[in-house]
Design a protein around this motif. Structure first.
Motif, PDB file in Angstrom:
ATOM      1  N   HIS A  33       0.844  -1.211   0.000  1.00  0.00           N
ATOM      2  CA  HIS A  33       0.000   0.000   0.000  1.00  0.00           C
ATOM      3  C   HIS A  33       0.874   1.254   0.000  1.00  0.00           C
ATOM      4  O   HIS A  33       0.629   2.189  -0.783  1.00  0.00           O
ATOM      5  N   GLN A  34       1.889   1.286   0.840  1.00  0.00           N
ATOM      6  CA  GLN A  34       2.780   2.450   0.887  1.00  0.00           C
ATOM      7  C   GLN A  34       3.555   2.616  -0.409  1.00  0.00           C
ATOM      8  O   GLN A  34       3.762   3.742  -0.876  1.00  0.00           O
ATOM      9  N   LEU A  35       3.974   1.504  -0.995  1.00  0.00           N
ATOM     10  CA  LEU A  35       4.725   1.578  -2.252  1.00  0.00           C
ATOM     11  C   LEU A  35       3.848   2.032  -3.412  1.00  0.00           C
ATOM     12  O   LEU A  35       4.327   2.673  -4.344  1.00  0.00           O
ATOM     13  N   ALA A  36       2.561   1.699  -3.357  1.00  0.00           N
ATOM     14  CA  ALA A  36       1.641   2.046  -4.451  1.00  0.00           C
ATOM     15  C   ALA A  36       1.223   3.515  -4.427  1.00  0.00           C
ATOM     16  O   ALA A  36       0.819   4.049  -5.465  1.00  0.00           O
ATOM     17  N   GLU A  37       1.327   4.171  -3.282  1.00  0.00           N
ATOM     18  CA  GLU A  37       0.821   5.550  -3.135  1.00  0.00           C
ATOM     19  C   GLU A  37       1.267   6.530  -4.217  1.00  0.00           C
ATOM     20  O   GLU A  37       0.433   7.236  -4.770  1.00  0.00           O
ATOM     21  N   PRO A  38       2.552   6.611  -4.553  1.00  0.00           N
ATOM     22  CA  PRO A  38       2.956   7.638  -5.524  1.00  0.00           C
ATOM     23  C   PRO A  38       2.652   7.305  -6.987  1.00  0.00           C
ATOM     24  O   PRO A  38       2.847   8.141  -7.862  1.00  0.00           O
TER      25      PRO A  38
END
Length: 107
Positions: free
Chosen positions: A35-40
């Motif tokens: 989820h954190q990696l997908a944010e940008p």
């Protein structure tokens, strides 16, 4: 083909994609979830997961389990092996370039 060459093929294939390179760059700052990696990115978490599978196959990234979370971790040793290969061959290419330049000067 040696094991090292096979490993390098996996690493360079993984590094060929700009999204995967961006994921690796993010992981240099610490572990992160999908989820954190997908944010940008303007792509789905599922697409990021597919990129992570390629990075895992190349052993550039590993995932652990922390309760419900599965944080991803960068394996910098694999990158170091690729850098070593590049450096070794860079010197060979530089030497060949120098020999060519010297030959052209004699013409």
């Amino acid at each position: 083909m040696t094991v090292l060459q096979d490993d390098l093929t996996l690493v360079f294939t993984a590094l060929a994609d700009p999204t995967r390179r961006a994921i690796l760059e993010r992981l240099t700052h610490g572990d992160a979830t999908v989820h954190q990696l997908a944010e940008p990115f303007a792509i789905s978490q599922q697409a990021v997961s597919k990129h992570l599978l390629v990075l895992e196959r190349a052993r550039l990234v590993s995932r652990s389990r922390d309760g419900q979370s599965r944080p991803c971790t960068l394996d910098a040793d694999r990158l170091a092996a690729a850098v070593g290969w590049i450096e070794t061959n860079r010197q060979v290419w530089a030497d060949r370039h120098d020999r060519l330049a010297a030959h052209l000067e004699t013409l």
